[in-house]
Enzyme design. Structure first.
Site, PDB file in Angstrom:
ATOM      1  N   LYS A 165     -16.043   8.713  24.797  1.00 11.91           N
ATOM      2  CA  LYS A 165     -16.485   8.605  25.615  1.00 11.91           C
ATOM      3  C   LYS A 165     -17.752   8.635  25.232  1.00 11.91           C
ATOM      4  O   LYS A 165     -18.761   9.582  23.863  1.00 11.91           O
ATOM      5  CB  LYS A 165     -16.088   8.738  26.828  1.00 11.91           C
ATOM      6  CG  LYS A 165     -15.049   8.014  26.799  1.00 11.91           C
ATOM      7  CD  LYS A 165     -13.787   7.812  28.052  1.00 11.91           C
ATOM      8  CE  LYS A 165     -13.267   9.291  28.127  1.00 11.91           C
ATOM      9  NZ  LYS A 165     -12.250   9.274  28.651  1.00 11.91           N
ATOM     10  N   ASP A 200      -4.588   9.960  31.426  1.00 11.44           N
ATOM     11  CA  ASP A 200      -4.777   9.411  32.723  1.00 11.44           C
ATOM     12  C   ASP A 200      -3.617   8.455  32.672  1.00 11.44           C
ATOM     13  O   ASP A 200      -3.101   7.602  33.916  1.00 11.44           O
ATOM     14  CB  ASP A 200      -6.433   9.460  33.037  1.00 11.44           C
ATOM     15  CG  ASP A 200      -6.614   8.578  31.946  1.00 11.44           C
ATOM     16  OD1 ASP A 200      -6.583   8.368  31.063  1.00 11.44           O
ATOM     17  OD2 ASP A 200      -8.060   8.198  31.903  1.00 11.44           O
TER      18      ASP A 200
HETATM   19 MG    MG Z   1     -10.329   8.062  35.191  1.00 14.07          MG
END
Ligand code: MG
Ligand code: ADP
Length: 465
Positions: A165, A200
């Site tokens: 990211k 996550d």
């Molecule tokens: Mg997240």
């Protein structure tokens, strides 16, 4: 007329190069299954890493006590505390706070980032009220949700494989992220123990299972994209440890790094990838997730501005700026259903700096948003379908037994807020599964399931358990 012809030519080419016919999605899903199997064998060239999470039991509902969670995503991080009341009372009380990560910390030093996080966590702990109860003499415990690829060495330790990211921090790759966080907590004078380190996706799977016993997989569609699912431990050749008693192991696929000739990769994708922080990596993620969709639209609009003077004789300078068009703005433009596309016009004025756009230009812009969002959503659905294939939930059982109910937990700002995107994911998945099977498969939003999930896993791996 010449301009119109040239605009039509670019649009036609974009439609063709970003197309995802169902037959293509099926072959992409097949290629993903092949990569999953390679990853599970430990083939170093596999593009899906299929990371072992060390989670061999998902929450049961019996979890009890006060636990904290910290979720470091790609844009925000959240801190959460939850008082768990066991089977009867379940979640007695929960509180959370969200903090956006200052952009300079995403490309700074490891110590600055972890100090910032630990400071926010320490502040949050200070506000713990009477409704939360920590038994005398016990240390507070934390589940750490870390949304980057990690080589786990146990349930509560693991080393960073790479940043993804918008993150690029020197010196963290190869380090144990729990040790980094623990040292930062110590520097803050915060007495807390990390008892679970989870991706996550794994947190969302745990949180999803707590809410719905049929959850077998979790998918994140946020800043980035990834998925985790429950695998049979004996279907993981690279696992050389003892077989867990449950017979199961949660696998973090790291599907964002999927790559294949079959992916409909356009010149816009290639140029964006080339100029990114991680060229050549996370190709599937770059076609699907929230960090990139708006940027792909910007690049197509820029091409239309150059080739077909979409925004007038001069190319608007703001449109040349990478990442000016963010996915939430793209979503707002895409959802504009007013007869004169007023919202879209205002966004173009805001972002691109062109005040008076014709209705035709607005329609073209919305159409480009539609093409890019639809490709992303359909590719994401192909990914979900590939996981269902991997675990045999994509078809009617051959032994004549009844179709089991299958639930997939989805989370992430993209899926939560971009309605046209999420409904396209849902309808494409139904299309791939066919009517009979899709009636037994539910994809459901597990809003912030990863936070609760990490706290639940911190509870089941408590030092006092
Ligand atoms: Mg997240
Ligand atoms: P993270 O992935 O960083 O953990 P989230 O799950 O909250 O965080 O997702 C945030 C991402 O979701 C943003 O980067 C953005 O791309 C996307 N997003 C947020 N709101 C919207 C929206 N209204 N429309 C489209 N995308 C959105």
């Amino acid at each position: 007329a010449e301009r119109k012809r040239r605009a039509a030519a670019v649009i036609e080419e974009v439609e063709r190069n970003l197309a995802t016919p169902t037959a293509l999605l099926r072959s992409i899903a097949d290629a993903m299954v092949v990569e999953m199997e390679r990853g599970l064998r430990g083939d170093i060239h596999a593009c899906l890493k299929m990371l072992i999470s060390y989670v061999d039991n998902l929450p049961t509902g019996d979890e009890h006590g006060l636990f904290y969670a910290l979720d470091l995503g790609g844009t925000n991080f959240r801190v959460l505390r939850v008082q768990l009341g066991g089977r009867e009372k379940r979640v007695v009380k929960q509180q959370y706070e969200e903090v956006s990560i200052p952009p300079h910390l995403m490309v700074g030093t490891s110590m600055e980032l972890f100090d910032f996080i630990a400071a926010a966590l320490a502040q949050f702990v200070d506000t713990e009220g009477e409704d939360f109860h920590l038994p005398e003499g016990r240390q507070r415990e934390l589940g750490f949700t870390f949304s980057f690829p990690v080589n786990q060495t146990s349930i509560s330790s693991g080393t960073l494989i790479k940043w993804t990211k918008g993150f690029s921090i020197n010196g963290t790759v190869g380090e144990d992220v729990v040790a980094e966080l623990s040292r930062a907590m110590e520097r803050q004078g915060l007495d807390m123990k990390v008892t679970a380190l989870v991706n996550d996706t794994v947190g969302t799977l745990a949180g999803g299972r707590y809410m719905d016993n049929d959850v077998v997989a979790a998918v994140i569609l946020g800043t980035g994209t990834n998925a985790a699912y429950v695998e049979h431990a004996n279907a993981i050749p690279k696992w050389t440890g003892l077989l867990p008693r449950s017979g199961n192991m949660v696998i973090n696929t790291e599907w964002g790094s999927f790559k294949s000739d079959k992916l409909p990769l356009s010149e816009y994708d290639k140029a964006m990838d080339f100029e990114s922080l991680n060229p050549g990596e996370q190709i599937y993620e770059k076609m699907i997730s929230g960090m990139y969709l708006g940027e792909i639209v910007r690049r197509i609009l820029l091409k239309l501005a150059h080739d077909a003077s979409l925004f007038g004789d001069v190319v608007p300078p703001k449109l040349e700026q990478p990442f000016v068009l963010r996915t939430p703005d793209m979503s707002a433009m895409h959802h504009d259903s007013s007869h004169d596309l007023k919202i879209l016009g205002a966004k173009l004025k805001d972002i691109v700096g062109v005040a008076d756009t014709s209705l035709e230009v607005r329609y073209i812009t919305r159409h480009i948003c539609d093409i890019v969002a639809e490709r992303g959503a359909r590719l994401a659905a192909a990914g979900i379908y590939s996981i269902l294939k991997k675990i045999g939930r994509d078809k009617v059982p051959s032994d004549g037994s009844k179709l089991p109910r299958t639930a997939v937990a989805l989370d992430g700002g993209l899926y939560e807020h971009y309605k046209k995107f999420s409904s396209c994911v849902d309808s494409t998945l139904a299309d791939l599964l066919g009517e009979e099977v899709s009636s037994s498969v539910v994809a459901k939003l597990a809003n912030d399931g990863s936070g609760i999930g990490a706290a639940l896993l911190a509870a089941s791996h408590s030092q006092y358990a």
